[in-house]
Motif scaffolding. Sequence first.
Motif, PDB file in Angstrom:
ATOM      1  N   ASN A   1      49.013  24.986  46.214  1.00 38.23           N
ATOM      2  CA  ASN A   1      49.342  24.317  45.061  1.00 38.23           C
ATOM      3  C   ASN A   1      49.844  25.310  43.986  1.00 38.23           C
ATOM      4  OD1 ASN A   1      47.081  25.630  44.634  1.00 38.23           O
ATOM      5  ND2 ASN A   1      45.830  24.145  43.316  1.00 38.23           N
ATOM      6  N   GLY A   2      49.931  26.876  44.518  1.00 38.54           N
ATOM      7  CA  GLY A   2      50.402  27.896  43.586  1.00 38.54           C
ATOM      8  C   GLY A   2      49.388  28.510  42.706  1.00 38.54           C
ATOM      9  N   LYS A   3      47.922  28.132  42.770  1.00 36.74           N
ATOM     10  CA  LYS A   3      46.791  28.750  42.309  1.00 36.74           C
ATOM     11  C   LYS A   3      45.827  29.746  42.929  1.00 36.74           C
ATOM     12  CE  LYS A   3      46.109  24.737  39.535  1.00 36.74           C
ATOM     13  NZ  LYS A   3      45.115  23.735  38.959  1.00 36.74           N
ATOM     14  N   GLY A   4      45.411  30.288  42.508  1.00 37.38           N
ATOM     15  CA  GLY A   4      44.232  31.172  43.272  1.00 37.38           C
ATOM     16  C   GLY A   4      43.078  31.739  42.199  1.00 37.38           C
ATOM     17  N   THR A   5      42.474  32.704  42.517  1.00 37.29           N
ATOM     18  CA  THR A   5      41.415  33.141  41.526  1.00 37.29           C
ATOM     19  C   THR A   5      41.349  34.718  41.466  1.00 37.29           C
ATOM     20  OG1 THR A   5      39.754  33.559  43.282  1.00 37.29           O
ATOM     21  CG2 THR A   5      39.715  31.270  42.262  1.00 37.29           C
ATOM     22  N   THR A   6      40.742  35.202  40.406  1.00 34.74           N
ATOM     23  CA  THR A   6      40.695  36.603  40.447  1.00 34.74           C
ATOM     24  C   THR A   6      39.912  37.297  41.448  1.00 34.74           C
ATOM     25  OG1 THR A   6      38.883  36.415  38.784  1.00 34.74           O
ATOM     26  CG2 THR A   6      40.850  36.730  37.823  1.00 34.74           C
ATOM     27  N   TYR A   7      38.954  36.595  41.722  1.00 36.66           N
ATOM     28  CA  TYR A   7      38.150  37.137  42.777  1.00 36.66           C
ATOM     29  C   TYR A   7      38.871  37.294  44.243  1.00 36.66           C
ATOM     30  CZ  TYR A   7      34.332  38.301  46.360  1.00 36.66           C
ATOM     31  OH  TYR A   7      33.662  38.844  47.158  1.00 36.66           O
ATOM     32  N   GLY A   8      39.712  36.291  44.346  1.00 38.55           N
ATOM     33  CA  GLY A   8      40.436  36.068  45.761  1.00 38.55           C
ATOM     34  C   GLY A   8      41.563  37.282  45.788  1.00 38.55           C
ATOM     35  N   ILE A   9      42.062  37.552  44.682  1.00 38.54           N
ATOM     36  CA  ILE A   9      43.050  38.317  44.215  1.00 38.54           C
ATOM     37  C   ILE A   9      42.590  39.829  44.404  1.00 38.54           C
ATOM     38  CG2 ILE A   9      44.826  39.507  42.715  1.00 38.54           C
ATOM     39  CD1 ILE A   9      45.093  36.421  41.623  1.00 38.54           C
ATOM     40  N   GLN A  10      41.309  40.281  44.017  1.00 44.87           N
ATOM     41  CA  GLN A  10      40.843  41.270  44.085  1.00 44.87           C
ATOM     42  C   GLN A  10      40.419  41.570  45.547  1.00 44.87           C
ATOM     43  OE1 GLN A  10      37.324  41.964  41.803  1.00 44.87           O
ATOM     44  NE2 GLN A  10      37.797  40.432  40.505  1.00 44.87           N
ATOM     45  N   GLN A  11      40.194  40.675  46.295  1.00 47.16           N
ATOM     46  CA  GLN A  11      39.989  40.574  47.794  1.00 47.16           C
ATOM     47  C   GLN A  11      41.269  40.928  48.420  1.00 47.16           C
ATOM     48  OE1 GLN A  11      38.345  36.606  48.346  1.00 47.16           O
ATOM     49  NE2 GLN A  11      37.054  37.512  49.641  1.00 47.16           N
ATOM     50  N   GLY A  12      42.309  40.378  47.995  1.00 47.10           N
ATOM     51  CA  GLY A  12      43.879  40.516  48.589  1.00 47.10           C
ATOM     52  C   GLY A  12      44.065  42.086  48.192  1.00 47.10           C
ATOM     53  N   ILE A  13      43.827  42.555  47.060  1.00 43.67           N
ATOM     54  CA  ILE A  13      44.332  43.816  46.712  1.00 43.67           C
ATOM     55  C   ILE A  13      43.589  45.016  47.227  1.00 43.67           C
ATOM     56  CG2 ILE A  13      44.091  45.600  44.865  1.00 43.67           C
ATOM     57  CD1 ILE A  13      44.430  43.486  42.944  1.00 43.67           C
ATOM     58  N   LEU A  14      42.613  44.952  47.575  1.00 47.86           N
ATOM     59  CA  LEU A  14      41.570  45.890  48.314  1.00 47.86           C
ATOM     60  C   LEU A  14      41.779  45.922  49.917  1.00 47.86           C
ATOM     61  CD1 LEU A  14      38.083  45.590  46.599  1.00 47.86           C
ATOM     62  CD2 LEU A  14      39.994  47.605  46.388  1.00 47.86           C
ATOM     63  N   TYR A  15      42.104  44.465  50.564  1.00 46.19           N
ATOM     64  CA  TYR A  15      42.357  44.431  51.977  1.00 46.19           C
ATOM     65  C   TYR A  15      43.908  45.061  51.974  1.00 46.19           C
ATOM     66  CZ  TYR A  15      44.151  42.266  56.152  1.00 46.19           C
ATOM     67  OH  TYR A  15      44.432  42.065  57.491  1.00 46.19           O
ATOM     68  N   ALA A  16      44.722  44.889  51.166  1.00 48.02           N
ATOM     69  CA  ALA A  16      46.179  45.555  51.353  1.00 48.02           C
ATOM     70  C   ALA A  16      45.882  47.082  51.183  1.00 48.02           C
ATOM     71  CB  ALA A  16      46.947  45.231  50.201  1.00 48.02           C
ATOM     72  N   ALA A  17      45.023  47.692  50.669  1.00 48.98           N
ATOM     73  CA  ALA A  17      44.875  48.770  50.579  1.00 48.98           C
ATOM     74  C   ALA A  17      44.447  49.434  51.872  1.00 48.98           C
ATOM     75  CB  ALA A  17      44.007  49.658  49.416  1.00 48.98           C
ATOM     76  N   LYS A  18      43.444  48.584  52.418  1.00 47.70           N
ATOM     77  CA  LYS A  18      42.725  48.758  53.829  1.00 47.70           C
ATOM     78  C   LYS A  18      43.998  48.963  54.899  1.00 47.70           C
ATOM     79  CE  LYS A  18      39.444  49.192  56.815  1.00 47.70           C
ATOM     80  NZ  LYS A  18      38.635  50.315  57.077  1.00 47.70           N
ATOM     81  N   GLN A  19      44.753  48.049  54.741  1.00 49.78           N
ATOM     82  CA  GLN A  19      46.140  47.994  55.681  1.00 49.78           C
ATOM     83  C   GLN A  19      47.099  49.169  55.483  1.00 49.78           C
ATOM     84  OE1 GLN A  19      45.371  46.021  58.216  1.00 49.78           O
ATOM     85  NE2 GLN A  19      43.423  45.331  57.018  1.00 49.78           N
ATOM     86  N   ASN A  20      46.942  49.904  54.666  1.00 47.89           N
ATOM     87  CA  ASN A  20      47.619  51.279  54.219  1.00 47.89           C
ATOM     88  C   ASN A  20      48.890  50.572  53.766  1.00 47.89           C
ATOM     89  OD1 ASN A  20      45.930  53.190  55.122  1.00 47.89           O
ATOM     90  ND2 ASN A  20      46.286  52.552  57.092  1.00 47.89           N
ATOM     91  N   ALA A  21      48.882  49.543  52.693  1.00 50.21           N
ATOM     92  CA  ALA A  21      50.037  49.011  52.161  1.00 50.21           C
ATOM     93  C   ALA A  21      50.608  50.206  51.168  1.00 50.21           C
ATOM     94  CB  ALA A  21      49.829  47.755  51.559  1.00 50.21           C
ATOM     95  N   ASP A  22      51.934  50.245  51.274  1.00 44.44           N
ATOM     96  CA  ASP A  22      52.636  51.545  50.340  1.00 44.44           C
ATOM     97  C   ASP A  22      52.762  50.704  48.792  1.00 44.44           C
ATOM     98  OD1 ASP A  22      53.298  53.658  52.305  1.00 44.44           O
ATOM     99  OD2 ASP A  22      54.214  51.959  53.405  1.00 44.44           O
ATOM    100  N   VAL A  23      53.007  49.667  49.158  1.00 44.93           N
ATOM    101  CA  VAL A  23      53.295  48.876  47.727  1.00 44.93           C
ATOM    102  C   VAL A  23      52.742  47.394  47.863  1.00 44.93           C
ATOM    103  CG1 VAL A  23      55.214  48.052  46.205  1.00 44.93           C
ATOM    104  CG2 VAL A  23      55.678  49.786  47.974  1.00 44.93           C
ATOM    105  N   ILE A  24      52.254  47.002  46.620  1.00 44.15           N
ATOM    106  CA  ILE A  24      51.621  45.389  46.439  1.00 44.15           C
ATOM    107  C   ILE A  24      52.438  45.058  45.474  1.00 44.15           C
ATOM    108  CG2 ILE A  24      49.720  44.408  45.753  1.00 44.15           C
ATOM    109  CD1 ILE A  24      47.947  46.335  46.878  1.00 44.15           C
ATOM    110  N   ASN A  25      52.994  43.672  45.830  1.00 44.44           N
ATOM    111  CA  ASN A  25      53.948  42.883  44.946  1.00 44.44           C
ATOM    112  C   ASN A  25      53.040  41.942  44.550  1.00 44.44           C
ATOM    113  OD1 ASN A  25      56.660  42.043  43.841  1.00 44.44           O
ATOM    114  ND2 ASN A  25      55.713  40.180  44.144  1.00 44.44           N
TER     115      ASN A  25
END
Length: 507
Positions: free
Chosen positions: A261-285
């Motif tokens: 539905n195009g909606k999420g939460t601040t907690y879920g996005i925090q999870q996504g940010i830190l998970y991306a860093a764990k996967q050695n993402a060079d860029v997060i969009n």
Amino acid sequence: MKKRKIGLASLLILVLITCCFMSGEKVTAMTEDIEVIPGEMILSIGDSSSMQSEEGINQNLDSLLQENEFVLKDDLLESTEIKSEDEFHILGQDSLENDVIENMGYTYLVGYPSGEYTFEQARTKLEEQLTDAGYEVKGIEPNYVMTALETADSQEQDYDINPNQKWNYEMIQVPKAWKITTGSSNTRVAILDTGIDNVHPSLSKYVDTGLGKNFASGSSTDTMDRQGHGTHVAGTVASYGNVTGVMRTATLIPIKVLGDNGKGTTYGIQQGILYAAKQNADVINMSLGGGAYSKSFESACNTAVQSGTVIVAATGNEYKSYISYPAAYDSVIAVGAVDNKGQRGSFSNYGKGLDFMAPGVKIYSTYLTSDGSYAYLTGTSMACPHVAGVVGLLKSVDKDITAEQVRALLKETAKPAGNSNEYGAGIVDVDKALQKLTGTEVTVNDDTNVLNAEKWVPAQQYKLGSVVSYDGNVYVCVKAHKSSEGLNPANTPALWYLCEETEEDAA
């Protein structure tokens, strides 16, 4: 450090958010205008001398919460796979884990009976109980609703279709930049969105579902996009075939932080940010926004940037003179939208904290395979991936370039477009930025360089930055090599950058 406090309303859900600015201090937005997840809060606690291990902290916390009508719903370190699964793991041995704990503390998603308590009542009760039990409470915040940032009229197709996205890529000088680099499969760009259509004919080769994860709903391995927004964003970053992204080669990590539905939460996005860093993402969009200021959210962004990731986010589509979160956080690059004339889209939020502008009005890119594969969308959501792709090209040349170095480089090379309040440093110019980064920047005068450039010859060792003339054009060497008949400047853009062409060739 600049301090900003705003609220954000998504046009998708038509929620208006009241916000204000006060110099030097954060201001709390009116909570009745901000959508939150009922019965959920984000809890951050610090180390306690009474707890000797993370396992001890969690066990005691879980027990305490259950005794007092609270539920421990999620452990941020565990759900993002940052915490080691090895039971003999030494706490803090992993640098990212150590950074998360130092910056954010131990962070959890906690449930409370919303029918019995308001958020403020639940927060007060929980804080008192934790403090009495010897815990250091770093913060207790609502779990705000976040949404995709596209405009309501985004899919209009009442004008000539440009399948190669000529105007928007030429505006930020992408075709010229491709003479230096087209990207790399070693460059990882995490798309925090509604997922990515991983069977799309212009995306499937680039999307690594094995690196992806779902923090929105359902199965953690289900990163398929069923809404369309994330697929459109991903295609602007990197795609191939009928369309192309800013990057012609990349690895896209689908991290689903917004539901179907195009909606999420601040907690879920925090999870996504830190998970991306764990996967050695060079860029997060992050083409998303919502809620009010969140200390834990800001700390998650800071931690990811500290680990080497560059975060790019959309400023918001509320026609307002403030920047949406997460774009408003200091460590995040904030991107607004311009049209094909270089004018700021009227919907594009602006003001303090705006970094750069990029094309964001009627952008043609990938869309759901089931809905025709390609579509036009409008919004700061569409401007954001242009800059994420630009950063991806920079990272493809210099893996170690930091977020602040990227910001400084793009600021130095951006094309001024108007006053800084509405346009930031201006419209990004990836060609100039790459020239600056690779040391191949050349000032071309009408006649001087043609006359002074050495004539290109085969069987000669050329250095980075060597300027030559060939077939009436001027080229600069972008990679040291020994020349040969088959490696002349006209047919080896990976080795030579065309910095001046004759009128006949230009035509």
